[in-house]
Design an enzyme around this catalytic site. Structure first.
Site, mmCIF file in Angstrom:
data_model
loop_
_atom_site.group_PDB
_atom_site.id
_atom_site.type_symbol
_atom_site.label_atom_id
_atom_site.label_comp_id
_atom_site.label_asym_id
_atom_site.label_seq_id
_atom_site.Cartn_x
_atom_site.Cartn_y
_atom_site.Cartn_z
ATOM 1 N N CYS A 50 0.310 -1.009 -0.049
ATOM 2 C CA CYS A 50 -0.395 0.037 -0.119
ATOM 3 C C CYS A 50 0.831 1.303 -0.021
ATOM 4 O O CYS A 50 0.676 1.853 -0.655
ATOM 5 C CB CYS A 50 -0.699 0.461 1.204
ATOM 6 N N THR A 51 1.837 1.052 0.800
ATOM 7 C CA THR A 51 2.581 2.292 0.825
ATOM 8 C C THR A 51 3.571 2.692 -0.571
ATOM 9 O O THR A 51 3.382 3.680 -0.584
ATOM 10 C CB THR A 51 4.212 2.120 1.734
#
Length: 158
Positions: A50-51
């Site tokens: 996600c990052t």
């Protein structure tokens, strides 16, 4: 498995109103007639894939968001977690909290995983008329590819 199917390309996008990382309401239909909207559902703030995905948007923001397009990133995380993550990573686009009722918007888009209480990697380009112009849904462990989004956006712009 999600309880509902994702809305199909060519259908109206389900409207949504969620709080951003600052506690302000953001409503999808408020962009109707003025901006296309890229909805980016992701499982969890502070997680690796996600990052990486949101940093890809951050690092090339002009290709994702401009006067014609608004990025709205959505997870089932609480607002305060999203605020800390945005500050930590320097995200300058809204991170919306689908925390309560838990995963309601993710359910509306067919990307909520009930057993884990998280969203799949759903990506939806909503045009200025509120219609889904392009969609891609990946499982939580599968990094999404944004090339299709860029192609769909180019097609919308003619």
């Amino acid at each position: 498995m999600s309880q509902t199917q994702s809305p199909a390309v060519g259908t109206q996008a389900p409207d949504l109103t969620l709080k951003n990382q600052f506690g302000e309401d953001v409503t999808l239909s408020s962009f109707r007639g003025t901006k296309n909207v890229l909805l980016v559902f992701y499982p969890f703030a502070f997680s690796g894939i996600c990052t990486g995905e949101l940093c890809e948007i951050r690092d090339d923001l002009g290709r994702f968001q401009d006067d014609d397009v608004q990025v709205l990133a959505i997870s089932c995380d609480p607002m305060f977690t999203l605020r800390a993550w945005a500050q930590d990573q320097g995200y300058e686009f809204p991170l919306l909290s689908d925390f309560w009722p838990h995963g309601k918007v993710a359910q509306d888009y067919g990307v909520f995983l009930e057993g884990g209480g998280l969203a799949k990697r759903g990506t939806f380009l909503v045009d200025k008329d509120g219609t889904i112009a392009w969609a891609l849904v990946n499982e939580p462990g599968e990094r999404r590819e944004f090339a299709g989004y860029h192609e769909a956006l180019a097609a919308l712009r003619g």
